[in-house]
Design an enzyme around this catalytic site. Structure first.
Site, PDB file in Angstrom:
ATOM      1  N   GLU A 356       0.795  -1.229   0.000  1.00  0.00           N
ATOM      2  CA  GLU A 356       0.000   0.000   0.000  1.00  0.00           C
ATOM      3  C   GLU A 356       0.831   1.286   0.000  1.00  0.00           C
ATOM      4  O   GLU A 356       0.447   2.268   0.627  1.00  0.00           O
ATOM      5  CB  GLU A 356      -0.962   0.003   1.207  1.00  0.00           C
ATOM      6  CG  GLU A 356      -1.957  -1.148   1.139  1.00  0.00           C
ATOM      7  CD  GLU A 356      -2.809  -1.292   2.393  1.00  0.00           C
ATOM      8  OE1 GLU A 356      -3.960  -1.696   2.252  1.00  0.00           O
ATOM      9  OE2 GLU A 356      -2.322  -1.017   3.501  1.00  0.00           O
TER      10      GLU A 356
HETATM   11  C1  TNX Z   1      -4.476  -4.126   4.540  1.00  0.00           C
HETATM   12  S1  TNX Z   1      -2.774  -6.505   4.373  1.00  0.00           S
HETATM   13  C2  TNX Z   1      -3.226  -3.850   5.067  1.00  0.00           C
HETATM   14  C3  TNX Z   1      -3.122  -3.359   6.447  1.00  0.00           C
HETATM   15  C4  TNX Z   1      -4.469  -3.208   7.101  1.00  0.00           C
HETATM   16  C5  TNX Z   1      -5.354  -4.360   6.726  1.00  0.00           C
HETATM   17  C6  TNX Z   1      -6.679  -4.344   7.410  1.00  0.00           C
HETATM   18  C7  TNX Z   1      -1.717  -5.448   4.198  1.00  0.00           C
HETATM   19  C8  TNX Z   1      -0.429  -5.886   3.751  1.00  0.00           C
HETATM   20  N1  TNX Z   1      -2.044  -4.164   4.446  1.00  0.00           N
HETATM   21  O1  TNX Z   1      -2.423  -2.140   6.460  1.00  0.00           O
HETATM   22  O2  TNX Z   1      -4.286  -3.172   8.472  1.00  0.00           O
HETATM   23  O3  TNX Z   1      -5.562  -4.317   5.331  1.00  0.00           O
HETATM   24  O4  TNX Z   1      -7.404  -5.512   7.165  1.00  0.00           O
END
Ligand code: TNX
Length: 560
Positions: A356
């Site tokens: 992300e």
């Molecule tokens: C996605 S899974 C994210 C996290 C969040 C999560 C909540 C991932 C690698 N990144 O930053 O906490 O979703 O479900």
């Protein structure tokens, strides 16, 4: 059916390791104790205790050959004898500590060149490599129990199996007058995948060392061997770094909501690592880069693209922050942090996140990741990252953690063809922060609802298209904690889904069977209840009734 303890001689809590059972006459039992003894006696007359079935183990063992003619009653004078190797002796001590509180038996530990059960429990290290680095062979006969393994890790896993074969009352923290019968037969067991883990996000909410240790205990029960700690995120930086001290003191002072946050000192972190290692669990530290870094920017604005200190962030959005990939000081920061974390961490893995980072795109992102991968290699560790790392060049041993929701990703499959291995954590099966059902009071639902069946019914070996089973290092169940604020809430989200993921990581594909799993899982409920562990009474699991918990007028209390 839970075994109902029979009334036997009362045992004093401090008898463990010293005097053994104390005759009833030495006590002045109060009325409540007498009533309870009578209740148990009546219950036993109605339902004599049956030993657990040899196959009633989670995760399902590779091979089980029951032999009811060989059922064995653990005697009060049993001895635990283990190979004269410090690691085997340590497992023997741990097993004794597990069994002493409920039995009240002294269970002394001794060593021998060739341990044999003779009326007790033998833990035997063997030169037979056929059992693998984590496998074991457990044999219960009328002469006692032996656990044989090539490593102390195998003995440890075997001890967890032995624990589950005893009646649920074995989880009692105080002595219970019980008949500690083990079902006769042979279990030969070893894991399907070498990496079996859970992740705890200590960044969105901070959790005390004691809470983390308790999570380690839960992992150990189900033969998981990795604890991934998500140590840094926008809402908090949780690990002390001497060369950049404000990361922890300033960046660690917040969390989601109004709470005070916190961080682990190096001594705290070492304590977690050592506690896990003693349970044959490797800690995988994650420093999430280049995104999810807002807390670091609050502490050190020179890392921010605009060099301006932002206000702390305590919300739950993702994808807005990043360290400046165009500034050399960023790479000094990365090298310093990863160097200190590597020095604290004996395990082979360093997780660098990579998810992300919506504002660091294309070549800028891959160049950044490739540089950080080289920094990890310089620490002598193997890099792990979320599957967004896939487009970056391969480095030796690189591991990607899959968290997608549809099993389709040509970029990840291509990275695997270039040599990467995969840890699979599908968001729609393995994410323990997803709600069980629409009315689950905490959790998220962006990857769907995950009831126990959904957590269990998938195959890590064939989940990601064009990734062969040989490239799958294993499975991991992440618990993100935006909405999880306490140990009880952690346990509520973990149990009963963590054992489902653990079984996918450990048990052969051929044992996969929802109906059988559901019944074996049900048997864990009384164990958690007896040990004081919170869990979700998932409606699809046939939790057994515990008669002694029934209270008049409280229908729910009759069922776990
Ligand atoms: C996605 S899974 C994210 C996290 C969040 C999560 C909540 C991932 C690698 N990144 O930053 O906490 O979703 O479900």
């Amino acid at each position: 059916m839970p075994t109902i303890p029979s009334p036997g001689p009362a045992v004093s809590p401090d008898a463990a390791g010293s005097t053994g059972p104390i005759p009833l006459s030495a006590h002045e039992p109060d009325a409540a104790t007498l009533a309870r003894t009578a209740e148990l006696a009546a219950a036993e007359l109605l339902a004599p205790p049956a030993p657990a079935r040899l196959a009633d183990v989670v995760p399902a063992p590779q091979r089980v050959v029951p032999d009811p003619a060989e059922d064995w009653l653990l005697p009060a004078d049993a001895v635990i004898v283990a190979s004269a190797d410090p690691a085997a002796q340590a497992v023997a001590d741990q097993l004794a500590e597990l069994l002493r509180p409920a039995t009240g038996y002294p269970l002394p530990v001794t060593d021998a060149a060739r341990p044999t059960p003779v009326g007790g429990i033998a833990l035997v290290l063997t030169d037979d490599e056929g059992l693998g680095t984590e496998g074991y062979r457990l044999v219960v006969t009328r002469a006692g129990v032996s656990i044989t393994a090539f490593t102390a890790t195998g003995l440890f896993h075997g001890a967890q199996t032995l624990r589950q074969l005893l009646p649920p009352a074995i989880e009692s923290p105080v002595p219970v007058a019980g008949r500690w019968v083990l079902p006769g037969g042979v279990i030969a067991d070893r894991p399907r995948f070498p990496y079996r883990g859970a992740m705890l996000d200590v960044a969105r909410h901070f959790f005390a060392v004691e809470d983390v240790l308790r999570v380690v205990d839960h992992l150990a029960r189900y033969k998981l061997n990795h604890l991934h700690l998500h140590l840094t995120d926008d809402q908090g930086w949780r690990i002390a770094v001497d060369s950049w001290p404000r990361l922890a003191t300033v960046g660690g002072a917040t969390e989601v909501g109004e709470g005070p946050g916190g961080h682990y000192t190096k001594a705290d972190y070492r304590r977690i690592v050592e506690y896990a290692a003693a349970r044959h669990i490797t800690v995988v530290p994650e420093i999430d880069l280049p995104g999810h870094t807002h807390a670091a920017l609050v502490a050190y604005p020179q890392l921010a693209p605009d060099k301006v200190a932002p206000a702390p962030y305590t919300g739950t959005e993702v994808g807005f922050s990043y360290v400046d990939p165009a500034d050399e000081r960023t790479y000094d920061f990365v090298a310093d942090v990863l160097g200190e974390v590597a020095a604290l961490t004996p395990g082979p893995w360093l997780h660098i996140g990579g998810d992300e980072a919506f504002k660091v795109k294309g070549e800028v992102y891959t160049d950044f990741v490739e540089r950080v991968q080289r920094i990890v290699a310089d620490t002598g560790r193997t890099v792990v990252g979320w599957h967004q790392l896939a487009p970056a060049a391969h480095v030796d041993g690189r591991v990607l953690q899959w968290w997608g929701t549809n099993g389709e990703d040509p970029t990840t499959a291509e990275a695997v063809r270039r040599g990467a291995r995969l840890i699979v954590s599908p968001g729609n099966h393995a994410y323990l922060d997803m709600k069980y059902a629409p009315d689950t009071p905490i959790g998220q639902d962006w990857a769907g609802l995950i009831d126990v069946r959904r957590a269990y019914d998938w195959d890590p070996g064939s989940h990601v298209t064009d990734v062969p089973e040989e490239a799958v290092l294993g499975v991991e169940a992440p618990l993100w904690t935006e909405s999880v604020t306490s140990l009880a809430e952690i346990e509520f989200m973990l149990l009963p889904r963590l054992p489902a993921i653990a079984e996918l990581g450990w048990s052969p594909r051929a044992t996969h069977d929802w109906d059988g799993f559901r019944d074996r899982l049900a048997g864990q409920g009384p164990r958690w209840a007896t040990a004081g562990i919170s869990f979700h009474r998932a409606p699809e699991i046939p939790w057994p009734t515990i008669p002694s918990q029934r209270r008049p007028g409280q229908a729910d209390a009759a069922t776990l």
